[in-house]
Write a protein that holds these residues in place. Structure first.
Motif, mmCIF file in Angstrom:
data_model
loop_
_atom_site.group_PDB
_atom_site.id
_atom_site.type_symbol
_atom_site.label_atom_id
_atom_site.label_comp_id
_atom_site.label_asym_id
_atom_site.label_seq_id
_atom_site.Cartn_x
_atom_site.Cartn_y
_atom_site.Cartn_z
ATOM 1 N N LEU A 183 30.137 16.407 33.319
ATOM 2 C CA LEU A 183 31.230 17.134 32.666
ATOM 3 C C LEU A 183 31.742 18.265 33.544
ATOM 4 O O LEU A 183 32.947 18.511 33.626
ATOM 5 N N LEU A 184 30.821 18.971 34.192
ATOM 6 C CA LEU A 184 31.225 20.067 35.077
ATOM 7 C C LEU A 184 32.069 19.553 36.241
ATOM 8 O O LEU A 184 33.101 20.141 36.596
ATOM 9 N N VAL A 185 31.624 18.458 36.840
ATOM 10 C CA VAL A 185 32.371 17.899 37.982
ATOM 11 C C VAL A 185 33.705 17.321 37.511
ATOM 12 O O VAL A 185 34.734 17.468 38.195
ATOM 13 N N LEU A 186 33.703 16.692 36.338
ATOM 14 C CA LEU A 186 34.954 16.164 35.780
ATOM 15 C C LEU A 186 35.939 17.302 35.520
ATOM 16 O O LEU A 186 37.128 17.198 35.864
ATOM 17 N N GLY A 187 35.446 18.402 34.919
ATOM 18 C CA GLY A 187 36.324 19.551 34.690
ATOM 19 C C GLY A 187 36.842 20.139 35.989
ATOM 20 O O GLY A 187 38.005 20.556 36.082
ATOM 21 N N THR A 188 35.994 20.170 37.010
ATOM 22 C CA THR A 188 36.419 20.658 38.322
ATOM 23 C C THR A 188 37.555 19.812 38.871
ATOM 24 O O THR A 188 38.564 20.327 39.372
ATOM 25 N N GLY A 189 37.412 18.496 38.761
ATOM 26 C CA GLY A 189 38.452 17.601 39.249
ATOM 27 C C GLY A 189 39.769 17.784 38.516
ATOM 28 O O GLY A 189 40.846 17.814 39.133
ATOM 29 N N GLU A 243 27.650 23.390 24.712
ATOM 30 C CA GLU A 243 26.968 24.367 25.560
ATOM 31 C C GLU A 243 27.853 24.808 26.717
ATOM 32 O O GLU A 243 27.859 25.982 27.104
ATOM 33 N N LEU A 244 28.622 23.876 27.274
ATOM 34 C CA LEU A 244 29.497 24.225 28.394
ATOM 35 C C LEU A 244 30.689 25.062 27.957
ATOM 36 O O LEU A 244 31.350 25.681 28.790
ATOM 37 N N ALA A 245 30.979 25.062 26.653
ATOM 38 C CA ALA A 245 32.084 25.886 26.149
ATOM 39 C C ALA A 245 31.707 27.361 26.057
ATOM 40 O O ALA A 245 32.549 28.191 25.719
ATOM 41 N N SER A 246 30.454 27.688 26.346
ATOM 42 C CA SER A 246 30.003 29.078 26.325
ATOM 43 C C SER A 246 30.557 29.824 27.535
ATOM 44 O O SER A 246 31.122 29.231 28.466
ATOM 45 N N THR A 247 30.351 31.140 27.526
ATOM 46 C CA THR A 247 30.805 31.959 28.659
ATOM 47 C C THR A 247 30.122 31.529 29.959
ATOM 48 O O THR A 247 30.765 31.421 31.009
ATOM 49 N N THR A 253 30.464 28.808 35.154
ATOM 50 C CA THR A 253 29.969 27.824 36.125
ATOM 51 C C THR A 253 31.077 26.856 36.528
ATOM 52 O O THR A 253 31.225 26.511 37.708
ATOM 53 N N LEU A 254 31.870 26.405 35.559
ATOM 54 C CA LEU A 254 32.986 25.500 35.853
ATOM 55 C C LEU A 254 33.992 26.165 36.780
ATOM 56 O O LEU A 254 34.462 25.553 37.751
ATOM 57 N N LEU A 255 34.303 27.424 36.506
ATOM 58 C CA LEU A 255 35.249 28.139 37.362
ATOM 59 C C LEU A 255 34.687 28.305 38.768
ATOM 60 O O LEU A 255 35.413 28.157 39.765
ATOM 61 N N ALA A 256 33.374 28.597 38.857
ATOM 62 C CA ALA A 256 32.751 28.738 40.179
ATOM 63 C C ALA A 256 32.790 27.414 40.935
ATOM 64 O O ALA A 256 33.087 27.384 42.143
ATOM 65 N N LEU A 295 27.445 14.119 42.134
ATOM 66 C CA LEU A 295 27.585 15.489 42.621
ATOM 67 C C LEU A 295 29.053 15.831 42.874
ATOM 68 O O LEU A 295 29.872 14.944 43.132
ATOM 69 N N PRO A 296 29.396 17.130 42.837
ATOM 70 C CA PRO A 296 30.750 17.522 43.221
ATOM 71 C C PRO A 296 30.960 17.336 44.723
ATOM 72 O O PRO A 296 30.002 17.356 45.499
ATOM 73 N N MET A 297 32.208 17.157 45.096
ATOM 74 C CA MET A 297 32.503 16.961 46.518
ATOM 75 C C MET A 297 33.402 18.064 47.038
ATOM 76 O O MET A 297 34.149 18.696 46.296
ATOM 77 N N THR A 298 33.291 18.295 48.307
ATOM 78 C CA THR A 298 34.237 19.136 49.035
ATOM 79 C C THR A 298 34.457 18.473 50.394
ATOM 80 O O THR A 298 33.748 17.529 50.756
ATOM 81 N N ALA A 299 35.430 18.968 51.110
ATOM 82 C CA ALA A 299 35.529 18.575 52.514
ATOM 83 C C ALA A 299 34.398 19.264 53.267
ATOM 84 O O ALA A 299 34.081 20.414 52.997
ATOM 85 N N VAL A 300 33.759 18.550 54.175
ATOM 86 C CA VAL A 300 32.559 19.045 54.849
ATOM 87 C C VAL A 300 32.861 19.192 56.337
ATOM 88 O O VAL A 300 33.222 18.230 57.013
ATOM 89 N N ILE A 301 32.692 20.409 56.842
ATOM 90 C CA ILE A 301 33.081 20.700 58.218
ATOM 91 C C ILE A 301 32.206 19.955 59.214
ATOM 92 O O ILE A 301 32.681 19.534 60.280
#
Length: 518
Positions: A81-87, A229-233, A238-241, A288-294
């Protein structure tokens, strides 16, 4: 033909990415296969999308600490859910064309964030290297290092794990000094992990190894039960981070990769959208979440890649390896992966940049160090907020630079104290003619010139300079050189002028007239 360059480059990137995907997953507290799933999506899906042509995406060491903390707090089921929200947030930011604004982030904050992540990762994986459980917080990890070193030296820790991990780390450090043919043909992480697996298997060492399961066994849809639980502060923070750090790391990596080649430049909004597509898919798969990796991106460029085909093919090789020879992962010792991540964490600490900043820009060096320390001692999100706050304060302090010049003008003939009563005969005469108030004092005129930016941050210095002026001398206050005069300074100057006129018989001229204070 580009394929002549892209095909061998894709194999190099695959060999670099394989141990890193597995190591990041294990350090994040999830099955190793989930790291490979993210690498596959980063290659096959994100690699085919527009944005950046040579940048390679996958699971990154920079998010390891945050993912581990999220898994410990919310559980593995909530990770999807966290990774989905990030996307989804990245897709929205890409649609709103916010990608370019990430370039406005202070470079010192970003490097401080990565240094903090790298040191936290390094300290934590040192325990895994010695087959010990790491303490929960950054300060506890640092405080426990002397005891860990004592156990490693005295043999209280598992000797075989310590020796194998140390040997893997030595291979990683010194591999680049081998002849170019060997060093470039086999990436250091793959060589180190391969040698560790071979030694542990040949000697039948009693060390922990990766637990292997099939891709279908670890892929799972997001757990909707964790929404509450993820709807908590804490969950929303964590989602914003996740979103901000993954996006910033991707776009800063893009800027670095663009400096490595002369091909098409990165389109930041499209790249952010591509990352959003990838993270949305990874979230649906529970990966896992992804980013571009240097690290992977630099390997891609250095291997001679010309088009995005190289990064797509590297995803295909990851998929084929995972599907055809998954049992090979079960031979890899955990201590070897810990050594890979210790090395990766150390590389996130920009030692040369810190040294250069200390010589030339000590304020920026302070922001970097404070951000890193805050990330280690608190958590990633709070540490970055501390760094951003300090960077804003530093910029406000620097942009509010105020020059205060005090000079004594010689008295002119026909005036009591160097202030003319007739038409403007120069700057001093003009001021006095328009604005002098009260009786003219004895002695030369004290001229005060203000230039720069007068903000509340400079009030103590400004008022000290004005209050030191002799009470029996005519004063001319010229603030026409100010680029900015904030409300606090306007109030303070108005109050000082009123007090000066009330206490002194000498004249006071202010040019231009101060704004009316409300």
């Amino acid at each position: 033909m580009p394929w002549r360059f892209d095909l061998p480059a894709s194999l190099v990137v695959f060999l670099v990415a394989l141990p890193l995907c597995v190591g990041v997953a294990v350090a994040s507290g999830v099955p190793a296969e989930l790291g490979l799933v993210t690498g596959i999506v980063g290659g096959l899906v994100v690699g085919a999308l527009p944005g950046s042509s040579l940048q390679v995406s996958g699971p990154a060491a920079g998010l390891t600490v945050l993912v581990y903390e999220a898994v410990q707090e919310f559980g593995t089921g909530a990770l999807g859910l966290l990774v989905l929200g990030t996307g989804l947030l990245q897709l929205a930011m890409g649609a709103l064309r916010l990608g370019r604004w990430f370039r406005a982030m202070s470079a010192s904050v970003v490097h401080g964030m990565l240094a903090g992540i790298g040191l936290t990762l390094l300290f934590g994986q040192l325990y895994a290297l010695a087959d010990r459980k790491a303490p929960a917080t950054g300060p506890e990890k640092i405080a426990g290092l002397p005891a860990l070193l004592r156990d490693a030296v005295t043999g209280a820790a598992t000797p075989s794990a310590v020796a194998l991990g140390a040997g893997t780390l030595l291979v990683l450090v010194f591999w680049k000094y081998l002849p170019a043919r060997v060093g470039r043909a086999v990436p250091a992480p793959l060589a180190a992990v391969g040698l560790a697996a071979a030694v542990s298997a040949a000697a039948d060492l009693p060390v922990a190894r990766i637990r292997v399961a099939g891709l279908l066994d670890v892929v799972q849809l997001p757990d909707r039960g964790a929404l509450g639980e993820l709807a908590s502060t804490a969950g929303l923070g964590t989602l914003l981070a996740f979103t901000l750090i993954a996006s910033a790391e991707t776009l800063f990596s893009a800027a670095a990769v663009d400096r490595m080649h002369h091909g098409p430049r990165t389109h930041y909004d499209r790249e952010l959208t591509a990352q959003g597509v990838g993270n949305t898919l990874c979230g649906l798969l529970g990966a896992l979440p992804m980013t571009a990796v240097i690290v992977r991106s630099a390997a891609n460029v250095q291997a001679g890649a010309r088009t995005k085909a190289s990064r797509v093919l590297h995803g295909l090789w990851l998929l084929l390896f995972t599907a055809l020879v998954p049992g090979a992962l079960g031979l890899v010792p955990l201590t070897a992966l810990a050594a890979v991540l210790v090395h990766a964490g150390a590389k996130l600490v920009p030692v040369r940049r810190i040294v250069a900043l200390c010589r030339e820009h000590r304020g920026e060096a302070l922001v970097l160090v404070v951000t890193a320390v805050a990330v280690i001692t608190t958590d990633l999100f709070e540490g970055v907020l501390v760094g951003i706050g300090l960077a804003v304060v530093k910029s406000a302090w620097q942009t509010s630079h105020l020059q205060i010049g005090v000079e004594e003008l010689p008295a002119r003939e026909g005036t009591a104290g160097g202030v003319t009563d007739g038409p403007a005969g120069g700057a001093a005469g003009g001021l006095s003619d328009r604005l002098s108030d009260g009786a003219v004092g004895e002695g030369p005129v004290m001229r005060v010139r203000l230039s720069g930016n007068a903000t509340f941050l400079r009030l103590p210095r400004l008022l000290d300079a004005l209050e030191r002026l002799p009470a029996d001398r005519p004063v001319e206050l010229d603030w026409s050189g100010l680029r900015h005069l904030d409300h606090a300074c306007t109030v303070a100057l108005t109050a000082w002028a009123a007090q000066h006129r009330a206490r002194s018989t000498a004249s006071l001229a202010v040019d231009p007239p101060l704004p009316t204070v409300v």
